[in-house]
Design an enzyme around this catalytic site. Structure first.
Site, PDB file in Angstrom:
ATOM      1  N   LYS A 115      54.265  33.021  55.294  1.00  0.00           N
ATOM      2  CA  LYS A 115      52.917  32.558  54.914  1.00  0.00           C
ATOM      3  C   LYS A 115      52.524  33.082  53.536  1.00  0.00           C
ATOM      4  CE  LYS A 115      51.069  30.698  58.958  1.00  0.00           C
ATOM      5  NZ  LYS A 115      49.936  30.274  59.743  1.00  0.00           N
ATOM      6  N   LYS A 197      58.885  21.560  60.409  1.00  0.00           N
ATOM      7  CA  LYS A 197      58.185  21.088  61.602  1.00  0.00           C
ATOM      8  C   LYS A 197      56.906  20.334  61.218  1.00  0.00           C
ATOM      9  CE  LYS A 197      55.284  24.952  62.934  1.00  0.00           C
ATOM     10  NZ  LYS A 197      54.390  25.364  63.938  1.00  0.00           N
ATOM     11  N   LYS A 200      49.867  20.821  61.294  1.00  0.00           N
ATOM     12  CA  LYS A 200      48.519  20.290  61.075  1.00  0.00           C
ATOM     13  C   LYS A 200      48.006  20.595  59.676  1.00  0.00           C
ATOM     14  CE  LYS A 200      46.897  23.345  64.621  1.00  0.00           C
ATOM     15  NZ  LYS A 200      47.344  24.689  64.255  1.00  0.00           N
TER      16      LYS A 200
HETATM   17  N1  AQP Z   1      55.889  20.427  65.281  1.00  0.00           N
HETATM   18  C1  AQP Z   1      55.688  21.043  66.431  1.00  0.00           C
HETATM   19  N2  AQP Z   1      56.466  20.736  67.497  1.00  0.00           N
HETATM   20  C2  AQP Z   1      56.243  21.363  68.666  1.00  0.00           C
HETATM   21  N3  AQP Z   1      55.288  22.281  68.894  1.00  0.00           N
HETATM   22  C3  AQP Z   1      54.487  22.609  67.864  1.00  0.00           C
HETATM   23  N4  AQP Z   1      53.455  23.465  67.750  1.00  0.00           N
HETATM   24  C4  AQP Z   1      52.993  23.407  66.484  1.00  0.00           C
HETATM   25  N5  AQP Z   1      53.705  22.523  65.766  1.00  0.00           N
HETATM   26  C5  AQP Z   1      54.642  22.013  66.597  1.00  0.00           C
HETATM   27  C6  AQP Z   1      52.894  24.275  68.816  1.00  0.00           C
HETATM   28  O1  AQP Z   1      51.483  24.050  68.812  1.00  0.00           O
HETATM   29  C7  AQP Z   1      50.791  25.279  69.047  1.00  0.00           C
HETATM   30  C8  AQP Z   1      49.831  25.494  67.888  1.00  0.00           C
HETATM   31  O2  AQP Z   1      49.821  26.770  67.419  1.00  0.00           O
HETATM   32  P1  AQP Z   1      48.964  27.238  66.180  1.00  0.00           P
HETATM   33  O3  AQP Z   1      47.739  26.414  66.038  1.00  0.00           O
HETATM   34  O4  AQP Z   1      48.772  28.701  66.338  1.00  0.00           O
HETATM   35  O5  AQP Z   1      49.796  27.007  64.858  1.00  0.00           O
HETATM   36  P2  AQP Z   1      51.224  26.607  64.465  1.00  0.00           P
HETATM   37  O6  AQP Z   1      52.240  26.889  65.506  1.00  0.00           O
HETATM   38  O7  AQP Z   1      51.481  27.213  63.121  1.00  0.00           O
HETATM   39  O8  AQP Z   1      51.034  25.032  64.367  1.00  0.00           O
HETATM   40  P3  AQP Z   1      50.850  24.136  63.103  1.00  0.00           P
HETATM   41  O9  AQP Z   1      50.381  22.815  63.573  1.00  0.00           O
HETATM   42  O10 AQP Z   1      52.098  24.165  62.284  1.00  0.00           O
HETATM   43  O11 AQP Z   1      49.667  24.840  62.319  1.00  0.00           O
HETATM   44  P4  AQP Z   1      49.615  25.353  60.826  1.00  0.00           P
HETATM   45  O12 AQP Z   1      49.807  24.114  59.998  1.00  0.00           O
HETATM   46  O13 AQP Z   1      48.267  25.957  60.644  1.00  0.00           O
HETATM   47  O14 AQP Z   1      50.718  26.359  60.632  1.00  0.00           O
HETATM   48  C9  AQP Z   1      51.849  26.352  69.253  1.00  0.00           C
HETATM   49  O15 AQP Z   1      52.052  26.526  70.640  1.00  0.00           O
HETATM   50  C10 AQP Z   1      53.073  25.770  68.589  1.00  0.00           C
HETATM   51  O16 AQP Z   1      54.298  26.245  69.157  1.00  0.00           O
END
Ligand code: AQP
Length: 333
Positions: A115, A197, A200
């Protein structure tokens, strides 16, 4: 805890609109876990501000995230769906835990390194101490289980280390959480770069399908998805774009990969992409209708927020009082 059920804790950050990856990889698999576990699902808005957020948009997005939890099938009476920032015990316990966490431990966290590289203009202390706040989230509810993806494994390990350290000094304070290995959700990759991956917070909005995207947008994004110059719909390491679309198609339709490969044998990518879009639209439609309906019912959602925040605060404060007593803070009169 209630009903002698084991406690399970997780949540999502309000760093962007939820994607199909968040749904297929996590949310979809959370529905019904409440039958076996006492479930807490946080809207992790305190974690979200480690990255700069635009206030009005952030406020709306966090509320929408909670509404999407419900629209996706999490029953707000049988699950505790709450905002992390509404329960001040998270911040209080986080400070205490920080005093039992070593710099060396935080220095080893790979997510911080990732990050920090991604947000090199804003490497703030919150980004660095993120795992301590995450430990507070989990330990406040005396969680037995935490569903974790690969990227969060290290954070759960540090949570366990901190909890064991404190228990070692003060006796039985925290439940030591275990990773929860339930039905594995699909890992969905970006439609524009299948080596990354689907996220969001991705700046390229064409890489992600958002849960609130309308059918035309979904068709357009699927049509534009990066593939290869071959024309065979086949799951293979050297075909990451098509493999990702097959993962999406099978996760949405319930078909197996071989079934899907057979179905599209001799057909072109165009036809396959359209079929993927149709499956996604079919899966998202009822959730979107429910989201619209719930969004209009402000009084209902406000009531749910109030009740669930209070429930979360009840359990969190119980743990916090115990910690305060154990470490020797004076009583609050
Ligand atoms: N692409 C993905 N495929 C499967 N699972 C996913 N998760 C996220 N992206 C995928 C799962 O969604 C949950 C969200 O966790 P989070 O909000 O703490 O953040 P994250 O994992 O970092 O998800 P993002 O969407 O990628 O957010 P940003 O963009 O802010 O970093 C978790 O259970 C994760 O495994």
């Amino acid at each position: 805890m209630l009903n002698d059920k084991k406690v399970l804790y997780s949540g999502m950050q309000a760093t962007g609109n939820l994607t199909l990856g968040n749904y297929l990889g996590a949310l979809k698999n959370w529905v019904n876990l409440n039958e076996e576990y006492e479930c807490f699902w946080g809207v992790m808005d305190m974690h979200s501000i480690t990255v700069r957020q635009e206030p009005a948009e952030f406020r709306k997005r966090a509320r929408n995230l909670l509404i999407l939890y419900i629209a996706a099938g999490l029953d707000p009476v049988k699950n505790c769906l709450y905002f992390q920032s509404h329960v001040s015990a998270h911040a209080e316990l986080s400070w205490i835990l920080g005093c039992f966490t070593y710099m060396g431990e935080l220095n080893r966290m790979t997510q911080f390194k990732d990050k920090a590289a991604k947000h090199s203009d804003n490497i703030n202390a919150g980004l660095y101490t993120y795992p301590v706040l995450m430990a507070a989230d989990i330990l406040l509810y005396q969680a037995d289980y935490v569903p974790v993806g690969k990227d969060q494994k290290q954070h759960l390990e540090i949570t366990r280390d901190i909890a064991e350290r404190i228990n070692g000094i003060y006796g039985d304070v925290f439940t030591i959480p275990e990773p929860y290995f339930g039905k594995a959700g699909a890992k969905i990759m970006s439609l524009q770069d299948p080596s990354k991956k689907m996220s969001k917070s991705d700046e390229n909005i064409n890489g992600s399908i958002y849960l609130t995207d309308d059918p035309d947008t979904i068709v357009r994004k699927c049509k534009r998805a990066v593939t290869d110059s071959d024309s065979q719909v086949r799951y293979s390491e050297d075909k990451p774009g098509i493999s990702n679309l097959l993962d999406i198609y099978t996760a949405c339709s319930g078909k197996t990969i071989p079934e899907a490969e057979k179905e599209f044998e001799g057909k072109g990518y165009g036809e396959f992409k359209l079929a993927v879009a149709e499956e996604v639209i079919r899966v998202l439609k009822p959730m979107q209708e429910e989201f619209e309906r719930l969004s209009r019912d402000k009084a209902y959602i406000d009531g749910i927020i109030k009740e669930n925040d209070a429930k979360a605060a009840y359990f969190a404060n119980k743990t916090l009082r115990k910690v305060r007593r154990k470490i020797g803070f004076t009583d609050i009169k």
